[in-house]
Design a protein around this motif. Structure first.
Motif, PDB file in Angstrom:
ATOM      1  N   LEU A 167       0.833  -1.205   0.000  1.00 19.40           N
ATOM      2  CA  LEU A 167       0.000   0.000   0.000  1.00 19.40           C
ATOM      3  C   LEU A 167       0.868   1.254   0.000  1.00 19.40           C
ATOM      4  O   LEU A 167       0.663   2.166  -0.829  1.00 19.40           O
ATOM      5  N   ILE A 168       1.835   1.308   0.889  1.00 21.05           N
ATOM      6  CA  ILE A 168       2.711   2.481   0.986  1.00 21.05           C
ATOM      7  C   ILE A 168       3.523   2.649  -0.288  1.00 21.05           C
ATOM      8  O   ILE A 168       3.700   3.777  -0.795  1.00 21.05           O
ATOM      9  N   ALA A 169       4.014   1.536  -0.848  1.00 12.90           N
ATOM     10  CA  ALA A 169       4.825   1.600  -2.060  1.00 12.90           C
ATOM     11  C   ALA A 169       4.033   2.191  -3.220  1.00 12.90           C
ATOM     12  O   ALA A 169       4.544   3.041  -3.971  1.00 12.90           O
ATOM     13  N   VAL A 170       2.784   1.775  -3.369  1.00 12.14           N
ATOM     14  CA  VAL A 170       1.949   2.312  -4.455  1.00 12.14           C
ATOM     15  C   VAL A 170       1.701   3.802  -4.243  1.00 12.14           C
ATOM     16  O   VAL A 170       1.734   4.601  -5.196  1.00 12.14           O
ATOM     17  N   GLY A 226      -3.554   1.499  -4.482  1.00 13.72           N
ATOM     18  CA  GLY A 226      -2.866   1.039  -3.279  1.00 13.72           C
ATOM     19  C   GLY A 226      -3.757   0.150  -2.434  1.00 13.72           C
ATOM     20  O   GLY A 226      -3.313  -0.881  -1.906  1.00 13.72           O
ATOM     21  N   MET A 227      -5.032   0.522  -2.320  1.00 12.73           N
ATOM     22  CA  MET A 227      -5.968  -0.282  -1.545  1.00 12.73           C
ATOM     23  C   MET A 227      -6.225  -1.637  -2.214  1.00 12.73           C
ATOM     24  O   MET A 227      -6.421  -2.643  -1.538  1.00 12.73           O
ATOM     25  N   LEU A 228      -6.222  -1.639  -3.554  1.00  8.89           N
ATOM     26  CA  LEU A 228      -6.386  -2.905  -4.262  1.00  8.89           C
ATOM     27  C   LEU A 228      -5.204  -3.833  -3.973  1.00  8.89           C
ATOM     28  O   LEU A 228      -5.389  -5.028  -3.708  1.00  8.89           O
ATOM     29  N   ALA A 229      -3.986  -3.289  -4.023  1.00  8.33           N
ATOM     30  CA  ALA A 229      -2.797  -4.090  -3.721  1.00  8.33           C
ATOM     31  C   ALA A 229      -2.872  -4.630  -2.290  1.00  8.33           C
ATOM     32  O   ALA A 229      -2.578  -5.804  -2.031  1.00  8.33           O
ATOM     33  N   LEU A 261      -9.024   2.315   6.236  1.00  8.80           N
ATOM     34  CA  LEU A 261      -7.919   2.891   5.464  1.00  8.80           C
ATOM     35  C   LEU A 261      -8.420   3.817   4.362  1.00  8.80           C
ATOM     36  O   LEU A 261      -7.847   4.890   4.134  1.00  8.80           O
ATOM     37  N   ILE A 262      -9.478   3.406   3.658  1.00  5.48           N
ATOM     38  CA  ILE A 262     -10.038   4.287   2.626  1.00  5.48           C
ATOM     39  C   ILE A 262     -10.527   5.589   3.256  1.00  5.48           C
ATOM     40  O   ILE A 262     -10.277   6.683   2.731  1.00  5.48           O
ATOM     41  N   SER A 263     -11.215   5.476   4.374  1.00  4.34           N
ATOM     42  CA  SER A 263     -11.751   6.663   5.044  1.00  4.34           C
ATOM     43  C   SER A 263     -10.633   7.618   5.461  1.00  4.34           C
ATOM     44  O   SER A 263     -10.744   8.842   5.280  1.00  4.34           O
ATOM     45  N   LEU A 264      -9.543   7.080   5.989  1.00  3.52           N
ATOM     46  CA  LEU A 264      -8.434   7.919   6.444  1.00  3.52           C
ATOM     47  C   LEU A 264      -7.626   8.491   5.280  1.00  3.52           C
ATOM     48  O   LEU A 264      -7.352   9.701   5.225  1.00  3.52           O
ATOM     49  N   SER A 283     -16.151  -0.090  -6.766  1.00  2.00           N
ATOM     50  CA  SER A 283     -16.722   1.195  -7.194  1.00  2.00           C
ATOM     51  C   SER A 283     -15.695   2.310  -7.062  1.00  2.00           C
ATOM     52  O   SER A 283     -15.622   3.212  -7.915  1.00  2.00           O
ATOM     53  N   PHE A 284     -14.895   2.258  -6.008  1.00  2.19           N
ATOM     54  CA  PHE A 284     -13.820   3.235  -5.799  1.00  2.19           C
ATOM     55  C   PHE A 284     -12.819   3.177  -6.956  1.00  2.19           C
ATOM     56  O   PHE A 284     -12.395   4.206  -7.493  1.00  2.19           O
ATOM     57  N   LEU A 285     -12.469   1.974  -7.370  1.00  5.27           N
ATOM     58  CA  LEU A 285     -11.543   1.797  -8.499  1.00  5.27           C
ATOM     59  C   LEU A 285     -12.140   2.357  -9.788  1.00  5.27           C
ATOM     60  O   LEU A 285     -11.448   3.009 -10.576  1.00  5.27           O
TER      61      LEU A 285
END
Length: 506
Positions: A39-42, A59-62, A85-88, A368-370
């Motif tokens: 996530l951080i790398a993306v 990043g969330m997908l990974a 994580l998405i919310s933050l 949906s986010f993607l």
């Protein structure tokens, strides 16, 4: 339904526990850490061709894929982490429409919880309750016993019976694990009554047949598996197309029928049992039916409700305008009523797998986010753009993407999670290609392939439930699964070139 949290409760064979269990346990913390590293790398990568929220989506997908593939934590737990994580990440990032201001965690939470508001989630919740009602009454087990009673004692007929049971139950029990759980113990009981060991070739033949038939009919019936409803949710939201139960059946059932026939011959060729007849098998089935006694009032009421529900599903958009989700929820309400229902709320609350609902909804949210951030389109371009699919015939496109789909499934234990990750990418890909019906048929066919769980025991929860009985080895499962996957893939191509083309799906 083949839901991601329908985890088997039966233990795996001892050899698997001693050789693989500890290693798997040790790797979970590593996988958990690796998900955050990915996530951080993306997020740190320079990506000028996509917006910041799109990069967060990637990043969330990974993060999600590593969590899902490794099962570092349970699926519901990883889903809650995804919401947070998405919310933050989105909430504390710049607002694209108001430079200099933060997007806001409240609005970001709405994005993370978006999947909970879809009608597909309501249908999944209702379907889980229907599966629980079947288990409460034991109706699915009675159906299985009646079919095996008719099948008799010859092994070939029992193999046919195991397939037929999976077909019948797929119409009424929207849980792949529950369907497998209904028939596998009965088959093992017949084998035990004949005096053969649980790990005999006869056990392997019958149990693998029943389990593979469950996976085959996950494709044939819209309500048979949660991953189908994931796809339908994305299709309705992003493509503006409603797919009825009847439409899905017309498209998918021919493939499942042909695969069921192929399954019989593949299993008979792949595994040669010690005997060709189970003496006393019919008596065992009769004894179990006698133990169950006559149909209870609850079973009769549930049978009536299930048949009416099936009729409403099959005639949606033809004889009436009532959505599948609405009629299923109404049926569940009836099942919970005192006196006329089949279970009370306390039982439903305790036995419905609510974690499945959370995972399903979060998968919809992530997909949906993607799609909404353009991340799915970017990923589609990076994954398939170099292949020049836009210049290829539709059959070649289906062949290439379906093969990719089959191979990537090897890393996923959940078709629901796989659908959440891939269907948004396939929708984005379809939008870039010159396909009939805006690419609807292409996306639907890829959803069929997502339900392929034929190769490994870990490829589907129902496989793992059966594997936990010790009735077969991974090698035996592969021996049947490889030819079954090849036949399934070739049938996808054959029907794409003929039947699905003739009816205008592709």
């Amino acid at each position: 339904m083949s839901s991601v949290t329908d985890q088997p409760t039966a233990p795996a064979p001892p050899v698997e526990k001693t050789e693989k269990g500890p290693t798997r346990t040790r790797t979970k913390p590593v996988a958990f850490a690796l998900a955050f590293v990915a996530l951080i790398a993306v997020l740190l990568l320079p990506m000028e061709t996509i917006g910041w929220q799109g990069q967060i989506a990637l990043g969330m997908l990974a993060f999600a894929v590593i969590m899902w593939v490794s099962e570092a934590v349970s699926y519901p737990v990883s889903s809650v982490l995804i919401i947070g994580l998405i919310s933050l990440l989105v909430g504390l990032s710049p607002d694209p429409d108001n430079p200099g201001e933060l997007f806001g965690t409240g609005d970001a939470l709405k994005i993370a919880l978006n999947g909970f508001s879809t009608s597909a989630v309501a249908l999944v919740a209702a379907a889980l309750a229907l599966a629980t009602a079947m288990q409460a009454t034991g109706l699915h087990r009675r159906i299985a016993l009646y079919v095996l009673k008719i099948a008799g004692e010859k092994v070939s007929r029992i193999v046919v019976g195991a397939i037929v049971i999976s077909i019948i139950l797929a119409f009424f029990v929207p849980s792949a694990t529950a369907r497998a759980g209904a028939v596998v113990p009965i088959l093992l009981g017949m084998v035990a009554a004949f005096g053969l060991a649980v790990n005999s070739k006869l056990s392997a033949l019958l149990v693998i047949t029943a389990t593979q038939a469950v996976s085959i009919w996950n494709v044939g019936i819209k309500t048979a598996a949660a991953q189908n409803l994931v796809a339908i949710g994305f299709i309705e939201d992003q493509m503006g197309v409603t797919v009825s139960w009847g439409q899905w059946f017309i498209w998918a059932a021919p493939w499942s029928v042909l695969m069921s026939i192929a399954l019989f011959f593949i299993m008979r060729a792949a595994i040669k049992p010690e005997v060709e007849s189970i003496t006393g098998g019919r008596a065992l089935v009769n004894d179990q039916l006698s133990e169950m006694g006559s149909m209870t009032g609850a079973e009769k009421r549930l049978t009536t409700i299930a048949v009416i529900l099936l009729l409403f599903w099959a005639t949606e958009g033809i004889l009436h305008p009532i959505d599948s989700s609405v009629i299923t929820i109404a049926a569940i309400g009836l099942m919970l009523l005192p006196g006329v229902g089949v279970m009370d709320w306390k039982y439903a609350q305790k036995n419905i797998n609510w974690g499945t609902l959370v995972v399903f909804a979060v998968g919809i949210s992530l997909g949906s986010f993607l799609l909404n951030t353009g991340a799915a389109g970017w990923l589609s371009e990076q994954t398939f753009g170099l292949l020049g699919l836009d210049a290829m015939p539709i059959l070649a496109t289906i062949a290439i993407v379906s093969l990719f789909n089959i191979l990537i499934h090897l890393g996923f234990a959940s078709a629901t999670s796989l659908a959440s990750a891939l269907i948004p990418v396939f929708i984005a890909l379809a939008a870039t290609l010159d396909l009939p019906n805006g690419g609807l048929g292409f996306v639907i066919i890829q959803q069929f392939v997502i339900s392929f769980g034929f190769l490994l025991p870990i490829s589907a929860p129902q496989n793992m439930l059966a594997y936990g009985t010790g009735a077969f080895s991974t090698k035996q499962f592969l021996k049947a699964g490889i030819p079954l996957t090849i036949v399934g893939y070739l049938l996808i191509l054959l029907l794409s070139a003929t039947y699905w083309n003739w009816i205008g799906l592709v």
